[in-house]
Enzyme design. Sequence first.
Site, PDB file in Angstrom:
ATOM      1  N   ASP A 179       0.593  -1.275  -0.074  1.00 48.66           N
ATOM      2  CA  ASP A 179      -0.160   0.011  -0.060  1.00 48.66           C
ATOM      3  C   ASP A 179       0.959   1.380  -0.124  1.00 48.66           C
ATOM      4  O   ASP A 179       0.662   2.318  -0.994  1.00 48.66           O
ATOM      5  CB  ASP A 179      -0.873  -0.048   1.137  1.00 48.66           C
ATOM      6  CG  ASP A 179      -1.928  -0.940   1.077  1.00 48.66           C
ATOM      7  OD1 ASP A 179      -1.784  -2.135   0.582  1.00 48.66           O
ATOM      8  OD2 ASP A 179      -2.891  -1.040   2.151  1.00 48.66           O
ATOM      9  N   GLU A 414       3.804  -7.804  12.641  1.00 51.68           N
ATOM     10  CA  GLU A 414       3.164  -7.506  11.237  1.00 51.68           C
ATOM     11  C   GLU A 414       4.674  -7.244  10.333  1.00 51.68           C
ATOM     12  O   GLU A 414       4.556  -7.519   9.141  1.00 51.68           O
ATOM     13  CB  GLU A 414       2.402  -6.010  11.092  1.00 51.68           C
ATOM     14  CG  GLU A 414       1.497  -6.033   9.759  1.00 51.68           C
ATOM     15  CD  GLU A 414       0.616  -4.817   9.915  1.00 51.68           C
ATOM     16  OE1 GLU A 414       0.660  -4.353  11.026  1.00 51.68           O
ATOM     17  OE2 GLU A 414      -0.075  -4.591   8.871  1.00 51.68           O
TER      18      GLU A 414
END
Length: 447
Positions: A179, A414
Site C-alpha cells: 500500500d 506485522e
Amino acid sequence: MGHATGAPRADRLTQARAILDENWTGSSTIPAPGLYPHQWNWDTGFIAIGRARWDRPRAEAEMLSLFRGQWANGMLPHIVFNPAVPTDAYFPGPDFWQSDGSANAPNGVMTSGLTQPPVHAFAALEMHRCAANADADRSRGFLRQLFPALAALHRYLRDERSGPEGLAFILHPWESGLDNSPAWDEAFGRVHVPEGTLPAFERRDLMNADPRDRPSDEDYDRFVYLSIVYRDTGYDDVRVRELTPFLVESPMFNAIRAWSAAALVEIAGIVGEDGREFAEDGERIVRAIEAKLWEQRHARFFPFDLRDGHRMNHHSIDSFMPLVAPGLDAELARRTVDSLRTYHDCAIRERCFLLPTYDPLGGDFDMRRYWRGPIWANTNWLLERGCRLVGEHRTADELRGAVFELVGTFGFREYFDPHGTAAYGADRFSWTAALFLDLAARLDEAG
Ligand code: 2M8
C-alpha cells in the site's frame, strides 16, 4: 553474520497455531485483532496455506468465505466485511464503499470495491499439495468447487483490468498489497484531493497502531479520495480508466497473477476442466513483464505508470517479484537475483536481513513505516518461493532464515526493521504466523 535466534522453533510453531485460532471468527481469520477486524483478500490466501498444514477444514472454509464476496464480474474484493463487527470499527467500512449500490456486488455480503494480488489459485494448489493421502478426495472436491470462481477472477483481470499487452493495472495503491510503498510516490504524489470531496472521517487505524508505523494523514486522504473516484463511477472499470489520476502496472501484481494462472492450469487438470486459456494468459503476462517492465540499467523490473507512459524509478521489493512468475527468462532471473543481493545495504552494514521492502539507501526509506522499508513475512515468503523456482537456493535459505530469526526474536509481528533492532505494526499477525508454519513445514520435508 550471527543473529539472535530467540524462542525455540517448536514453541513458535505452537504459538503460530494459537494465533491463527485466536484470530478465527467462525468462518475466516482476521489479519490481526483491533487494526484489521474483517477478512482481507490476499491475507486469506497466505493464511490458508499455513492453516492447511494442520487444519484443512478451516483453511477451506476460509477460502470459501472470501469467495462469497466475489462480484458477478469476477472481481474479488480486498475486504469482505463481517456483519457482526460494528460498521465503524474499521475505516473505510461498508458504509463508505456502498457495494450494495453496485449491480455486480453479491447479495447480502458487504465488501469493499477494490481488489488485491490474486494469490488464490496458487494458494489452493499449495493446499492440495500438502493434503495427506487420506484427504486427497476431499481436496479434489474442494478444488472442483473453487475452480469456477478462480477462473472468473482471472478472466476479470484479463478482460476488464488489462491493457493491450496483457498486464493488469491497479487503480489504487491498496490494490498492490504494498500500500504505502514509495514505489507509488511518483504517481500517488500527483493525486490532488479537491477541496470538499472527502467525507468527515476518523482514522481508526491510528487508534490501534502507533502513528509512526502508519501512513501520513496526507497519504490517507489520497487513499480515501482515489477510492471515492472509483466508487463514484459505480465501480465502472472503463470509466475509471479515463478519470483516475492513478493507474499503474505492478510487476508483483502481474507476477502473482502469472503464478496463479499456471496453478489454475494444474487445477484444471486435476478437476477435469480445460485450462488452456489460463496457460495462454500466463505466457502472455510473463512475456509482457519481460518486455515492458524490465529495466536493463538496474537489472530489475519497475512498475509502469500508465498516466504518464513511463516506467517508474523507485527501488522497492516490487522490482524482484517477477521471480515468482513461472517461465521467466533464465538470464533475466539470474540478473534479478544478482541485483536483489546488491539492493539491500547488507554489504556495508554489519546487521541487515534480506529483504527490505524499500531500498535502505533510498532517500524515502523508513525502517518502521508500513511498506516503506520494513521486512514483511509475506514478501520474504514470495521471494523465497521465487528463488527456489529459479534454482537460487542460497538466497532462498537466507530469506527463510530472516523470517525465522525475526519471528524468533520479536514474535509474530506485522513487520520488522531490516536491521533487526525492532518490530512494528500489529502483533499476533495472522500471515506472519501462517507463513512461518509453511516455511517450517517445508524445511522439515526437505529433511
Ligand atoms: C494493509 O492494508 C489495509 C488496507 O487494505 C490497511 O492498511 O488498513 C496492507 O498491509 C495490506 O497488504 C493487507 O492486506 C492489509 C491486511 O493485513 O493491511
